[in-house]
Design an enzyme around this catalytic site. Structure first.
Site, PDB file in Angstrom:
ATOM      1  N   CYS A   2       0.815  -1.216   0.000  1.00  0.00           N
ATOM      2  CA  CYS A   2       0.000   0.000   0.000  1.00  0.00           C
ATOM      3  C   CYS A   2       0.851   1.270   0.000  1.00  0.00           C
ATOM      4  O   CYS A   2       1.890   1.332   0.644  1.00  0.00           O
ATOM      5  CB  CYS A   2      -0.882   0.045   1.230  1.00  0.00           C
ATOM      6  SG  CYS A   2      -1.916  -1.397   1.430  1.00  0.00           S
ATOM      7  N   ARG A  27       5.253   0.159  -5.902  1.00  0.00           N
ATOM      8  CA  ARG A  27       5.179  -0.662  -4.689  1.00  0.00           C
ATOM      9  C   ARG A  27       4.257  -1.854  -4.850  1.00  0.00           C
ATOM     10  O   ARG A  27       4.312  -2.793  -4.070  1.00  0.00           O
ATOM     11  CB  ARG A  27       4.686   0.198  -3.516  1.00  0.00           C
ATOM     12  CG  ARG A  27       5.635   1.299  -3.138  1.00  0.00           C
ATOM     13  CD  ARG A  27       4.991   2.256  -2.171  1.00  0.00           C
ATOM     14  NE  ARG A  27       4.812   1.666  -0.847  1.00  0.00           N
ATOM     15  CZ  ARG A  27       5.682   1.775   0.137  1.00  0.00           C
ATOM     16  NH1 ARG A  27       6.787   2.434  -0.031  1.00  0.00           N
ATOM     17  NH2 ARG A  27       5.444   1.238   1.318  1.00  0.00           N
ATOM     18  N   TRP A  75      -2.952  -2.701  -1.618  1.00  0.00           N
ATOM     19  CA  TRP A  75      -2.556  -4.069  -1.958  1.00  0.00           C
ATOM     20  C   TRP A  75      -3.340  -4.957  -1.005  1.00  0.00           C
ATOM     21  O   TRP A  75      -3.106  -4.950   0.202  1.00  0.00           O
ATOM     22  CB  TRP A  75      -1.051  -4.227  -1.759  1.00  0.00           C
ATOM     23  CG  TRP A  75      -0.468  -5.492  -2.291  1.00  0.00           C
ATOM     24  CD1 TRP A  75      -0.023  -5.720  -3.556  1.00  0.00           C
ATOM     25  CD2 TRP A  75      -0.232  -6.703  -1.564  1.00  0.00           C
ATOM     26  NE1 TRP A  75       0.472  -7.005  -3.663  1.00  0.00           N
ATOM     27  CE2 TRP A  75       0.357  -7.630  -2.461  1.00  0.00           C
ATOM     28  CE3 TRP A  75      -0.459  -7.113  -0.246  1.00  0.00           C
ATOM     29  CZ2 TRP A  75       0.717  -8.926  -2.091  1.00  0.00           C
ATOM     30  CZ3 TRP A  75      -0.097  -8.409   0.118  1.00  0.00           C
ATOM     31  CH2 TRP A  75       0.474  -9.294  -0.800  1.00  0.00           C
ATOM     32  N   ASN A 101      -1.902   1.843   5.785  1.00  0.00           N
ATOM     33  CA  ASN A 101      -0.988   0.818   5.311  1.00  0.00           C
ATOM     34  C   ASN A 101      -0.618  -0.025   6.522  1.00  0.00           C
ATOM     35  O   ASN A 101      -0.243   0.511   7.549  1.00  0.00           O
ATOM     36  CB  ASN A 101       0.260   1.506   4.717  1.00  0.00           C
ATOM     37  CG  ASN A 101       1.309   0.518   4.251  1.00  0.00           C
ATOM     38  OD1 ASN A 101       1.059  -0.681   4.228  1.00  0.00           O
ATOM     39  ND2 ASN A 101       2.466   1.016   3.885  1.00  0.00           N
ATOM     40  N   GLY A 102      -0.759  -1.364   6.415  1.00  0.00           N
ATOM     41  CA  GLY A 102      -0.442  -2.241   7.544  1.00  0.00           C
ATOM     42  C   GLY A 102      -1.601  -3.163   7.843  1.00  0.00           C
ATOM     43  O   GLY A 102      -2.528  -3.279   7.036  1.00  0.00           O
ATOM     44  N   GLU A 487      18.491 -16.817  -7.916  1.00  0.00           N
ATOM     45  CA  GLU A 487      18.103 -15.442  -8.245  1.00  0.00           C
ATOM     46  C   GLU A 487      17.625 -15.353  -9.704  1.00  0.00           C
ATOM     47  O   GLU A 487      16.638 -14.668 -10.002  1.00  0.00           O
ATOM     48  CB  GLU A 487      19.281 -14.493  -7.976  1.00  0.00           C
ATOM     49  CG  GLU A 487      19.079 -13.040  -8.354  1.00  0.00           C
ATOM     50  CD  GLU A 487      17.900 -12.358  -7.665  1.00  0.00           C
ATOM     51  OE1 GLU A 487      17.312 -12.912  -6.737  1.00  0.00           O
ATOM     52  OE2 GLU A 487      17.548 -11.258  -8.121  1.00  0.00           O
ATOM     53  N   LYS A 491      13.915 -14.133 -10.783  1.00  0.00           N
ATOM     54  CA  LYS A 491      13.682 -13.009 -11.712  1.00  0.00           C
ATOM     55  C   LYS A 491      12.699 -13.425 -12.804  1.00  0.00           C
ATOM     56  O   LYS A 491      11.775 -12.690 -13.130  1.00  0.00           O
ATOM     57  CB  LYS A 491      14.979 -12.549 -12.399  1.00  0.00           C
ATOM     58  CG  LYS A 491      15.951 -11.713 -11.649  1.00  0.00           C
ATOM     59  CD  LYS A 491      15.517 -10.334 -11.283  1.00  0.00           C
ATOM     60  CE  LYS A 491      14.691 -10.297 -10.053  1.00  0.00           C
ATOM     61  NZ  LYS A 491      15.217 -10.251  -8.771  1.00  0.00           N
ATOM     62  N   GLU A 494       9.101 -13.902 -11.405  1.00  0.00           N
ATOM     63  CA  GLU A 494       8.480 -12.641 -10.984  1.00  0.00           C
ATOM     64  C   GLU A 494       7.872 -11.871 -12.145  1.00  0.00           C
ATOM     65  O   GLU A 494       6.773 -11.352 -12.034  1.00  0.00           O
ATOM     66  CB  GLU A 494       9.535 -11.724 -10.330  1.00  0.00           C
ATOM     67  CG  GLU A 494       9.893 -12.072  -8.925  1.00  0.00           C
ATOM     68  CD  GLU A 494      10.977 -11.149  -8.367  1.00  0.00           C
ATOM     69  OE1 GLU A 494      10.825 -10.675  -7.245  1.00  0.00           O
ATOM     70  OE2 GLU A 494      11.995 -10.913  -9.047  1.00  0.00           O
ATOM     71  N   HIS A 510      18.932 -35.607  -8.310  1.00  0.00           N
ATOM     72  CA  HIS A 510      18.051 -36.072  -7.238  1.00  0.00           C
ATOM     73  C   HIS A 510      16.608 -35.630  -7.461  1.00  0.00           C
ATOM     74  O   HIS A 510      15.875 -35.402  -6.506  1.00  0.00           O
ATOM     75  CB  HIS A 510      18.576 -35.568  -5.893  1.00  0.00           C
ATOM     76  CG  HIS A 510      19.952 -36.043  -5.599  1.00  0.00           C
ATOM     77  ND1 HIS A 510      20.235 -37.342  -5.228  1.00  0.00           N
ATOM     78  CD2 HIS A 510      21.151 -35.408  -5.679  1.00  0.00           C
ATOM     79  CE1 HIS A 510      21.554 -37.475  -5.075  1.00  0.00           C
ATOM     80  NE2 HIS A 510      22.118 -36.312  -5.354  1.00  0.00           N
ATOM     81  N   LYS A 609       6.745  -4.202  -4.071  1.00  0.00           N
ATOM     82  CA  LYS A 609       8.169  -3.874  -3.968  1.00  0.00           C
ATOM     83  C   LYS A 609       8.630  -3.922  -2.520  1.00  0.00           C
ATOM     84  O   LYS A 609       9.716  -4.371  -2.218  1.00  0.00           O
ATOM     85  CB  LYS A 609       8.377  -2.464  -4.549  1.00  0.00           C
ATOM     86  CG  LYS A 609       9.812  -1.982  -4.498  1.00  0.00           C
ATOM     87  CD  LYS A 609      10.650  -2.698  -5.522  1.00  0.00           C
ATOM     88  CE  LYS A 609      12.110  -2.324  -5.467  1.00  0.00           C
ATOM     89  NZ  LYS A 609      12.946  -3.370  -6.085  1.00  0.00           N
TER      90      LYS A 609
HETATM   91  C1  G6P Z   1       9.659  -8.211  -2.250  1.00  0.00           C
HETATM   92  C2  G6P Z   1      10.291  -7.668  -3.523  1.00  0.00           C
HETATM   93  C3  G6P Z   1      11.606  -8.393  -3.793  1.00  0.00           C
HETATM   94  C4  G6P Z   1      12.530  -8.262  -2.594  1.00  0.00           C
HETATM   95  C5  G6P Z   1      11.856  -8.740  -1.310  1.00  0.00           C
HETATM   96  C6  G6P Z   1      12.669  -8.352  -0.087  1.00  0.00           C
HETATM   97  O1  G6P Z   1       9.251  -9.507  -2.446  1.00  0.00           O
HETATM   98  O2  G6P Z   1       9.413  -7.823  -4.615  1.00  0.00           O
HETATM   99  O3  G6P Z   1      12.228  -7.836  -4.923  1.00  0.00           O
HETATM  100  O4  G6P Z   1      13.688  -9.007  -2.828  1.00  0.00           O
HETATM  101  O5  G6P Z   1      10.579  -8.126  -1.159  1.00  0.00           O
HETATM  102  O6  G6P Z   1      12.674  -6.955   0.005  1.00  0.00           O
HETATM  103  P1  G6P Z   1      13.776  -6.099   0.704  1.00  0.00           P
HETATM  104  O7  G6P Z   1      13.345  -4.686   0.497  1.00  0.00           O
HETATM  105  O8  G6P Z   1      13.765  -6.504   2.147  1.00  0.00           O
HETATM  106  O9  G6P Z   1      15.070  -6.407   0.055  1.00  0.00           O
END
Ligand code: G6P
Length: 614
Positions: A2, A27, A75, A101-102, A487, A491, A494, A510, A609
């Protein structure tokens, strides 16, 4: 997650609020809304499911006048994304509007209480409960909005950042925070509110970060007033924002993600600025030097993080154990915080977070602090909650990262971990001169090497188009490049919504090997180091099952080249620095696959985000 925007001053609020919402789109959200008080003191709330652009359209024929307002991107947590569940929420009398937000954890108990007091509810949200509670408190104590907010928040369990306005009171906006971030911008006879500084930077660089359990009163033509929940005045520091507007704009790139991938050479330079000394051939991190005794006596390092930051942390484990000979445990923060972990007072907890606001990572820090451990933050956002909650730390200085899929934050986190292990290892005597020099010189030239990889963007774009058919991908890597495999897979998932899994290459036998057929793309990260021969065997195993191999290899490689269907070359480097290079083609591959599939790369579905709720 949010996003919050607020304004009170002499300008029309609506355009400022809408622009602010656009700045917060990164966000992640599913609905948006705005509340304004016009010059007659009437309170108008407009909200819609979907994008901010929908809200703008919806408001075209409405009364959007007024010089005070609050706005929100939601959100969904409690209740589906819908017009009615979107914020702002009205109180029962429609006299008060609130954005939040929260999560209010005890909202069901409060709701029952309020129902017994005659309140009825239109939504399933926890936020509506809070605005009704404020109205209830206002009636009970016959008090001003500010006091009613204080009374209500003292009954609330959970996390909140809120903005509140009231019909007939165009002179005052109330804001408060606990657990969720909130920033106040101070202009000339005007105030701005934001869940981060991005909606504010255009107007002022002077900001105040609201602390937990503080309630701020933004009064027209008056100074900012902040009190805690016990009504004691709190002194607040006005800080200066260090980034510029251009850093949060696309600068000619079609997407923030692509811009941020290409910014990595510069971001790494910024990250190493004043830390890697080319003349003295030295690496110095003040956060480490100042706390060297803690690191010297540490029996163990714990690393806690989420998502991409957790992958960087896994590389950190390999680095600290190799260069510093300190045992390291790494765990995703959400697991760590709830499993009663054994934490000793001579442990060091390193928390890694781009945003510095991730709720689970923040909770892991509090847990470690409660056990007497020393906490160290690696954050990108200056002044963020994690940066403030930890005893010490190092900023990554990557500049604002707007694309939801993290890129430059990851490489700068890894660079900080490399600098930390070099500094600690040097002090402990576990890093010899040759290793130290290799690290210093390797870091000095890393930006040029990344530039070289970036020049292959159109080649990678070409490869990506071939694989848009795929429904699954496997990523394989070993050693320092096993976390890079994780990673790379993350990516792709996502932003393209293709299912992808990362594995330590030898683990393939395995289980995942059963999935390999002539359709399955396998991305193999195979730079030429110590265990190259082992990964070569893994590539052969894939080849004999007709998997389609995309290999990331060191320039000049011949053996894997012969087996792979497509190769992307990276410049030579040492093993421990290679993640800074190998991850770059994987970022580009995901980006171009997602583009070819027509995805919204900067705002992928369902993702946020900054994950400020657990
Ligand atoms: C969310 C974002 C990711 C990020 C993760 C941790 O899932 O979409 O890109 O890696 O949070 O966020 P931070 O701000 O703690 O690195």
């Amino acid at each position: 997650m949010c996003g919050i925007v607020g304004y009170i001053g002499s300008q029309e609020a609506f355009p400022i609020l809408i622009k602010g919402l656009h700045r917060l789109e990164y966000r992640g959200y599913d609905s948006a809304g705005v509340a304004l008080l016009n010059d007659k003191g009437e309170l108008n709330v407009f909200k819609t499911k979907g994008k901010v652009a929908n809200l703008e359209k919806f408001c075209e024929s409405k009364d959007i006048s007024g010089t005070i307002g609050i706005a929100h991107t939601r959100w969904a947590t409690h209740g589906e994304p819908s017009d009615v569940n979107a914020h702002p929420h009205y109180s029962q009398s429609k006299n008060i509007a609130l954005i939040h937000n929260g999560i209010i954890e005890n909202y069901l108990t409060l709701k029952e209480f309020l129902k017994n007091e005659g309140f009825s509810f239109k939504t399933e949200t926890d936020t509506e409960v809070l605005v009704q509670l404020i109205e209830y408190m206002k009636g009970k104590y016959s008090c001003e909005l500010y006091d009613a907010v204080q009374h209500a928040l003292s009954q609330v369990e959970g996390a909140y950042a809120i903005g509140v306005i009231e019909r007939g009171r165009p002179d005052v906006l109330i804001a408060a925070r606990k657990g969720s971030p909130l920033v106040i911008g101070i202009g000339e006879n005007e105030f701005f509110l934001g869940s981060d500084a991005s909606p504010i930077i255009e107007y002022t660089k002077k900001v105040v970060y609201v602390e937990d359990e503080e309630v701020a009163k933004l009064t027209r033509d008056k100074d900012l007033e902040i009190r805690n929940l016990s009504d004691v005045v709190v002194k607040h520091d006005v800080q200066e924002l260090k980034f510029s507007l251009s850093e949060i704009e696309k600068g000619g790139y079609p997407h923030f993600m692509l811009k941020e991938i290409f910014e990595q050479p510069k971001a790494l330079k910024m990250c190493m600025n004043g830390r890697v000394n080319e003349q003295l051939k030295e690496i110095k991190l003040s956060g480490i030097i100042d706390n060297m005794e803690r690191f010297r006596s540490a029996k163990r390092i714990l690393i806690s993080a989420c998502g991409t930051s957790w992958h960087a942390g896994l590389i950190g484990k390999y680095l600290f154990e190799y260069y510093c000979k300190i045992p390291v445990e790494i765990e995703v923060a959400s697991e760590f915080r709830y499993r009663n972990p054994v934490i000793f007072s001579d442990d060091i907890l390193i928390a890694i977070s781009q945003s510095g606001e991730t709720a689970d990572t923040l909770a892991a820090i509090e847990l470690a602090k409660a056990s007497g451990a020393f906490t160290y933050g690696i954050c990108n956002v200056v002044g963020s909650s994690i940066a403030r909650a930890t005893h010490s730390g190092t900023y990554t200085h990557a500049g604002p990262e707007i694309g939801v899929a993290s890129t430059k934050a990851f490489t700068t986190q890894v660079a900080v971990l490399i600098m930390m292990s070099a500094t600690i290892g040097r002090q402990l005597g576990t890093v010899d001169n040759q290793q130290y020099l290799q690290l210093v010189e390797g870091l000095e030239t890393i930006d040029e090497k990344i530039e070289e990889i970036l020049q292959q963007a159109s080649k990678i774009e070409g490869i990506s188009k071939i694989f848009t058919y795929a429904r699954n991908f496997i990523y394989l890597g070993r050693g320092y490049n096993y976390p890079v495999a994780l990673e790379g897979a993350l990516k792709l998932k996502e932003i393209s919504y293709i299912h992808a899994e990362g594995y330590p290459a030898a683990e393939m036998k395995h289980g995942p090997i059963a999935l390999i057929d002539e359709e399955m793309p396998i991305v193999v990260i195979a730079p030429k180091f110590g265990i190259y021969d082992k990964i070569l065997s893994n590539v052969q195993e894939v080849k004999s099952r007709k998997g389609r191999i995309i290999a990331i290899v060191t320039k000049g490689d011949t053996q894997i080249k012969e087996l792979a269907d497509y190769v992307i070359e990276i410049p030579e480097s040492i093993d421990s620095l290679s993640p800074l290079l190998t991850v770059v083609p994987l970022q580009l591959l995901s980006y171009y696959v997602a583009i070819a599939k027509g995805r919204d790369v900067d705002q992928p579905r369902n993702l946020a985000k900054s994950v400020t709720v657990e």
